[in-house]
Write a protein that holds these residues in place. Structure first.
Motif, PDB file in Angstrom:
ATOM      1  N   GLY A  22     -23.843  60.677  27.633  1.00 14.10           N
ATOM      2  CA  GLY A  22     -24.760  61.736  28.012  1.00 14.10           C
ATOM      3  C   GLY A  22     -25.476  61.589  29.588  1.00 14.10           C
ATOM      4  N   TRP A  23     -26.640  61.745  29.665  1.00 14.31           N
ATOM      5  CA  TRP A  23     -27.247  61.657  31.075  1.00 14.31           C
ATOM      6  C   TRP A  23     -28.013  60.590  31.452  1.00 14.31           C
ATOM      7  CZ3 TRP A  23     -31.664  65.296  33.173  1.00 14.31           C
ATOM      8  CH2 TRP A  23     -31.509  65.235  34.744  1.00 14.31           C
ATOM      9  N   LEU A  24     -29.004  60.041  30.544  1.00 14.21           N
ATOM     10  CA  LEU A  24     -29.921  59.009  31.027  1.00 14.21           C
ATOM     11  C   LEU A  24     -28.976  57.911  31.300  1.00 14.21           C
ATOM     12  CD1 LEU A  24     -32.684  57.955  31.521  1.00 14.21           C
ATOM     13  CD2 LEU A  24     -32.595  57.086  29.055  1.00 14.21           C
ATOM     14  N   SER A  25     -27.865  57.571  30.655  1.00 14.88           N
ATOM     15  CA  SER A  25     -26.949  56.428  31.047  1.00 14.88           C
ATOM     16  C   SER A  25     -25.417  57.028  31.430  1.00 14.88           C
ATOM     17  CB  SER A  25     -26.562  55.516  29.686  1.00 14.88           C
ATOM     18  OG  SER A  25     -27.636  54.739  29.674  1.00 14.88           O
ATOM     19  N   SER A  26     -24.974  56.644  32.440  1.00  7.15           N
ATOM     20  CA  SER A  26     -23.693  56.889  33.165  1.00  7.15           C
ATOM     21  C   SER A  26     -22.715  56.572  32.000  1.00  7.15           C
ATOM     22  CB  SER A  26     -23.450  56.399  34.272  1.00  7.15           C
ATOM     23  OG  SER A  26     -23.194  54.963  34.148  1.00  7.15           O
ATOM     24  N   ASN A  27     -21.586  57.402  32.038  1.00  3.07           N
ATOM     25  CA  ASN A  27     -20.554  56.814  31.169  1.00  3.07           C
ATOM     26  C   ASN A  27     -19.950  55.643  31.575  1.00  3.07           C
ATOM     27  OD1 ASN A  27     -20.310  59.484  30.125  1.00  3.07           O
ATOM     28  ND2 ASN A  27     -18.758  60.215  31.568  1.00  3.07           N
ATOM     29  N   ASN A  28     -19.500  54.887  30.731  1.00  2.00           N
ATOM     30  CA  ASN A  28     -18.864  53.498  30.773  1.00  2.00           C
ATOM     31  C   ASN A  28     -17.463  53.588  30.531  1.00  2.00           C
ATOM     32  OD1 ASN A  28     -21.445  52.488  28.512  1.00  2.00           O
ATOM     33  ND2 ASN A  28     -21.740  52.449  30.663  1.00  2.00           N
ATOM     34  N   ILE A  29     -16.828  53.242  31.579  1.00  2.75           N
ATOM     35  CA  ILE A  29     -15.113  52.974  31.613  1.00  2.75           C
ATOM     36  C   ILE A  29     -14.731  51.754  31.109  1.00  2.75           C
ATOM     37  CG2 ILE A  29     -12.874  53.792  32.494  1.00  2.75           C
ATOM     38  CD1 ILE A  29     -16.048  55.119  34.011  1.00  2.75           C
ATOM     39  N   LEU A  30     -14.074  51.538  30.056  1.00  3.18           N
ATOM     40  CA  LEU A  30     -13.611  50.128  29.753  1.00  3.18           C
ATOM     41  C   LEU A  30     -12.026  50.229  29.722  1.00  3.18           C
ATOM     42  CD1 LEU A  30     -14.185  47.407  28.390  1.00  3.18           C
ATOM     43  CD2 LEU A  30     -13.326  48.285  26.252  1.00  3.18           C
ATOM     44  N   LEU A  31     -11.597  49.369  30.652  1.00  4.74           N
ATOM     45  CA  LEU A  31     -10.326  49.167  31.087  1.00  4.74           C
ATOM     46  C   LEU A  31      -9.683  47.703  30.741  1.00  4.74           C
ATOM     47  CD1 LEU A  31     -11.707  50.450  33.907  1.00  4.74           C
ATOM     48  CD2 LEU A  31      -9.620  51.497  33.876  1.00  4.74           C
ATOM     49  N   VAL A  32      -8.752  47.635  29.856  1.00  4.90           N
ATOM     50  CA  VAL A  32      -8.051  46.387  29.148  1.00  4.90           C
ATOM     51  C   VAL A  32      -6.857  46.323  29.532  1.00  4.90           C
ATOM     52  CG1 VAL A  32      -8.063  44.945  27.426  1.00  4.90           C
ATOM     53  CG2 VAL A  32     -10.229  46.427  27.660  1.00  4.90           C
ATOM     54  N   ASP A  33      -6.429  45.311  29.976  1.00  2.00           N
ATOM     55  CA  ASP A  33      -4.844  44.719  30.185  1.00  2.00           C
ATOM     56  C   ASP A  33      -4.741  43.109  29.754  1.00  2.00           C
ATOM     57  OD1 ASP A  33      -5.569  43.013  32.395  1.00  2.00           O
ATOM     58  OD2 ASP A  33      -5.341  44.804  33.635  1.00  2.00           O
ATOM     59  N   GLU A  34      -3.501  42.748  29.873  1.00  2.00           N
ATOM     60  CA  GLU A  34      -3.495  41.460  29.289  1.00  2.00           C
ATOM     61  C   GLU A  34      -4.211  40.200  30.157  1.00  2.00           C
ATOM     62  OE1 GLU A  34       0.934  40.587  29.647  1.00  2.00           O
ATOM     63  OE2 GLU A  34       1.508  41.936  28.110  1.00  2.00           O
ATOM     64  N   THR A  35      -4.649  40.431  31.293  1.00  2.09           N
ATOM     65  CA  THR A  35      -5.213  39.587  31.966  1.00  2.09           C
ATOM     66  C   THR A  35      -6.712  39.744  32.428  1.00  2.09           C
ATOM     67  OG1 THR A  35      -4.804  40.771  34.273  1.00  2.09           O
ATOM     68  CG2 THR A  35      -3.190  39.008  33.487  1.00  2.09           C
ATOM     69  N   ARG A  36      -7.047  40.947  31.910  1.00  2.00           N
ATOM     70  CA  ARG A  36      -8.848  41.322  32.282  1.00  2.00           C
ATOM     71  C   ARG A  36      -9.136  42.575  31.444  1.00  2.00           C
ATOM     72  NH1 ARG A  36     -10.940  41.634  38.540  1.00  2.00           N
ATOM     73  NH2 ARG A  36      -9.022  43.001  39.096  1.00  2.00           N
ATOM     74  N   ALA A  37     -10.598  42.427  31.221  1.00  2.00           N
ATOM     75  CA  ALA A  37     -11.136  43.282  30.580  1.00  2.00           C
ATOM     76  C   ALA A  37     -12.286  43.613  31.411  1.00  2.00           C
ATOM     77  CB  ALA A  37     -11.733  43.139  29.118  1.00  2.00           C
ATOM     78  N   GLY A  61     -14.139  40.687  20.044  1.00  2.00           N
ATOM     79  CA  GLY A  61     -14.088  39.064  20.148  1.00  2.00           C
ATOM     80  C   GLY A  61     -13.573  38.696  21.628  1.00  2.00           C
ATOM     81  N   ARG A  62     -12.990  39.417  22.353  1.00  2.00           N
ATOM     82  CA  ARG A  62     -12.474  39.204  23.735  1.00  2.00           C
ATOM     83  C   ARG A  62     -13.657  39.211  24.607  1.00  2.00           C
ATOM     84  NH1 ARG A  62      -7.498  41.799  26.718  1.00  2.00           N
ATOM     85  NH2 ARG A  62      -7.648  40.829  28.524  1.00  2.00           N
ATOM     86  N   ALA A  63     -13.799  38.513  25.533  1.00  4.65           N
ATOM     87  CA  ALA A  63     -14.830  38.569  26.573  1.00  4.65           C
ATOM     88  C   ALA A  63     -14.692  39.626  27.509  1.00  4.65           C
ATOM     89  CB  ALA A  63     -14.831  37.193  27.457  1.00  4.65           C
ATOM     90  N   LEU A  64     -15.796  40.074  28.051  1.00  6.06           N
ATOM     91  CA  LEU A  64     -15.596  40.935  29.278  1.00  6.06           C
ATOM     92  C   LEU A  64     -15.430  40.141  30.648  1.00  6.06           C
ATOM     93  CD1 LEU A  64     -15.987  44.064  30.349  1.00  6.06           C
ATOM     94  CD2 LEU A  64     -18.587  43.483  30.454  1.00  6.06           C
ATOM     95  N   ASP A  65     -14.585  40.304  31.309  1.00 10.05           N
ATOM     96  CA  ASP A  65     -14.255  39.424  32.506  1.00 10.05           C
ATOM     97  C   ASP A  65     -14.712  40.148  33.961  1.00 10.05           C
ATOM     98  OD1 ASP A  65     -12.377  37.699  31.173  1.00 10.05           O
ATOM     99  OD2 ASP A  65     -11.079  39.769  30.710  1.00 10.05           O
ATOM    100  N   THR A  66     -14.928  41.492  33.962  1.00  7.21           N
ATOM    101  CA  THR A  66     -15.294  42.097  35.154  1.00  7.21           C
ATOM    102  C   THR A  66     -16.180  43.261  34.844  1.00  7.21           C
ATOM    103  OG1 THR A  66     -13.257  41.307  36.154  1.00  7.21           O
ATOM    104  CG2 THR A  66     -14.255  43.206  37.298  1.00  7.21           C
ATOM    105  N   ILE A  67     -17.380  43.385  35.811  1.00  2.00           N
ATOM    106  CA  ILE A  67     -18.115  44.781  35.920  1.00  2.00           C
ATOM    107  C   ILE A  67     -17.626  45.317  37.283  1.00  2.00           C
ATOM    108  CG2 ILE A  67     -20.321  45.524  36.212  1.00  2.00           C
ATOM    109  CD1 ILE A  67     -21.356  43.201  34.255  1.00  2.00           C
ATOM    110  N   VAL A  68     -17.424  46.587  37.289  1.00  2.00           N
ATOM    111  CA  VAL A  68     -17.488  47.316  38.709  1.00  2.00           C
ATOM    112  C   VAL A  68     -18.525  48.330  38.628  1.00  2.00           C
ATOM    113  CG1 VAL A  68     -15.947  48.844  40.110  1.00  2.00           C
ATOM    114  CG2 VAL A  68     -14.822  46.807  38.692  1.00  2.00           C
ATOM    115  N   THR A 134      -6.740  45.981  40.492  1.00  2.22           N
ATOM    116  CA  THR A 134      -5.898  46.287  39.331  1.00  2.22           C
ATOM    117  C   THR A 134      -6.807  46.238  38.125  1.00  2.22           C
ATOM    118  OG1 THR A 134      -4.046  45.457  40.108  1.00  2.22           O
ATOM    119  CG2 THR A 134      -4.142  45.505  37.828  1.00  2.22           C
ATOM    120  N   LEU A 135      -6.945  47.217  37.531  1.00  5.10           N
ATOM    121  CA  LEU A 135      -7.645  47.100  36.204  1.00  5.10           C
ATOM    122  C   LEU A 135      -7.051  48.079  35.072  1.00  5.10           C
ATOM    123  CD1 LEU A 135     -11.002  48.631  37.991  1.00  5.10           C
ATOM    124  CD2 LEU A 135     -10.499  46.240  37.017  1.00  5.10           C
ATOM    125  N   GLY A 136      -7.005  47.587  33.947  1.00  9.02           N
ATOM    126  CA  GLY A 136      -6.269  48.548  32.794  1.00  9.02           C
ATOM    127  C   GLY A 136      -4.618  48.477  33.082  1.00  9.02           C
ATOM    128  N   GLY A 137      -4.192  47.474  33.882  1.00  8.98           N
ATOM    129  CA  GLY A 137      -2.680  47.767  33.808  1.00  8.98           C
ATOM    130  C   GLY A 137      -2.332  48.537  35.169  1.00  8.98           C
TER     131      GLY A 137
END
Length: 315
Positions: A22-37, A61-68, A134-137
């Motif tokens: 929506g507008w109050l919160s920006s979009n969140n983009i989740l990028l997941v590959d074998e080494t990083r979420a 159940g997987r951990a979030l590794d990185t915020i950009v 490198t994000l999401g492969g």
């Protein structure tokens, strides 16, 4: 930039998932590959618990590794602290914003100046234009995107031809050109960013707000036209900024008296700067009522004798 005559619907690789907020919160983009979420942009503070829940559910159940963070307006980094409390993730921010965050310099960070809020967060690294990550492969090029915010960045992956544009380009416009409110240059920078986007081979744009879209050429045409209209009269940008900030605040608090609006204007430096481009300070109470009336006519808020409120059903 290459375009099909009839661009296809926006489709993304399976390693890239967009939470449209929506507008109050920006979009969140989740990028997941074998080494990083990784999560690009984290929404507004009032939605932080929801952001954590969305990411938890998606990662199963997987951990979030990185915020950009593409930039540090409150609607793009307001979930940082809560996500960092949930996972010990690295956090990458624009290098130009690093000193302000390190010192939590509220005179340089925009939260108080816009009448917004953001819980203090830390960072572990920075990104500069020209860097690659490198994000999401996929390998993403970091591209400077001043205009809306001097420190803002975009991310471009040539492989899938995807651009994460933040607030530099939406399907129908772009974010408020804040530097112009404070006497700095912003219109020229925004034009340069649009020119840079036009040189990229983009199949899908993931904007900071709104659904991903494929017809990039049409979006650029609308953005150029809007920029020309705004830059022809600085008061137009100032008026737009005040309207945006009023509605943003209403989305958070739902209702405000005119006295509260006037207090917000007095305390928020960017709002004051915008109002100074429009009218003498003695007339600001009337200015706020005039803007509220225009917003009410457009359906953005509901106006009463004593104040304003968000329309029913507006999230």
């Amino acid at each position: 930039m290459s375009h099909a005559a009839n661009p296809p619907a926006a489709t993304l690789p399976p390693s890239i998932r967009v939470f449209e907020r929506g507008w109050l919160s920006s979009n969140n983009i989740l990028l997941v590959d074998e080494t990083r979420a990784a999560l690009v942009d984290t929404g507004y503070a009032t939605h932080a618990a929801q952001t954590v829940a969305l990411v938890q559910h998606a990662l199963a159940g997987r951990a979030l590794d990185t915020i950009v963070n593409t930039h540090l307006h409150s609607d793009h980094c307001g979930g940082n602290a809560r996500l960092q409390a949930q996972w010990p993730c690295e956090t990458l921010i624009p290098a130009a914003s690093a000193n302000a965050v390190r010192a939590w310099d509220e005179a340089r960070l925009s939260f108080l100046a816009t009448g917004q809020t953001c819980e203090r967060f830390a960072f572990t690294g920075t990104l500069t234009p020209g860097a690659r990550v490198t994000l999401g492969g996929f390998e993403w090029e970091v591209i400077g995107a001043p205009g809306h915010d001097p420190d803002s960045l975009m991310l471009y992956a040539a492989g899938p031809r995807v651009l994460i544009s933040a607030d530099a380009l939406w399907e129908h416009g772009f974010g408020v050109i804040f530097p112009e409110l404070e006497g700095a240059s912003g219109f020229a920078e925004q034009r340069a960013v649009l020119d840079a986007i036009a040189q990229l081979d983009v199949a899908v744009v993931i904007p900071g707000h709104g659904a991903p879209f494929a017809n990039v050429e049409a979006a650029l045409e609308r953005a150029y036209a809007r920029l020309a209209w705004l830059s022809a009269d600085r008061a137009r940008n100032a008026k737009n900024a005040l309207k945006v900030l009023i509605v943003f605040k209403l989305l958070e608090v739902r209702t405000m008296t005119f006295a509260a609006l006037e207090t917000m204007l007095a305390e928020a430096a960017i709002m004051r700067a915008a109002a100074q481009q429009l009218a003498p300070e003695s007339t600001w109470p009337a200015l706020m009522r005039e803007l509220a009336g225009e917003l009410a006519k457009s359906g953005a808020l509901v106006m009463s004798e004593n104040g304003v409120e968000a329309p029913a059903g507006m999230a």
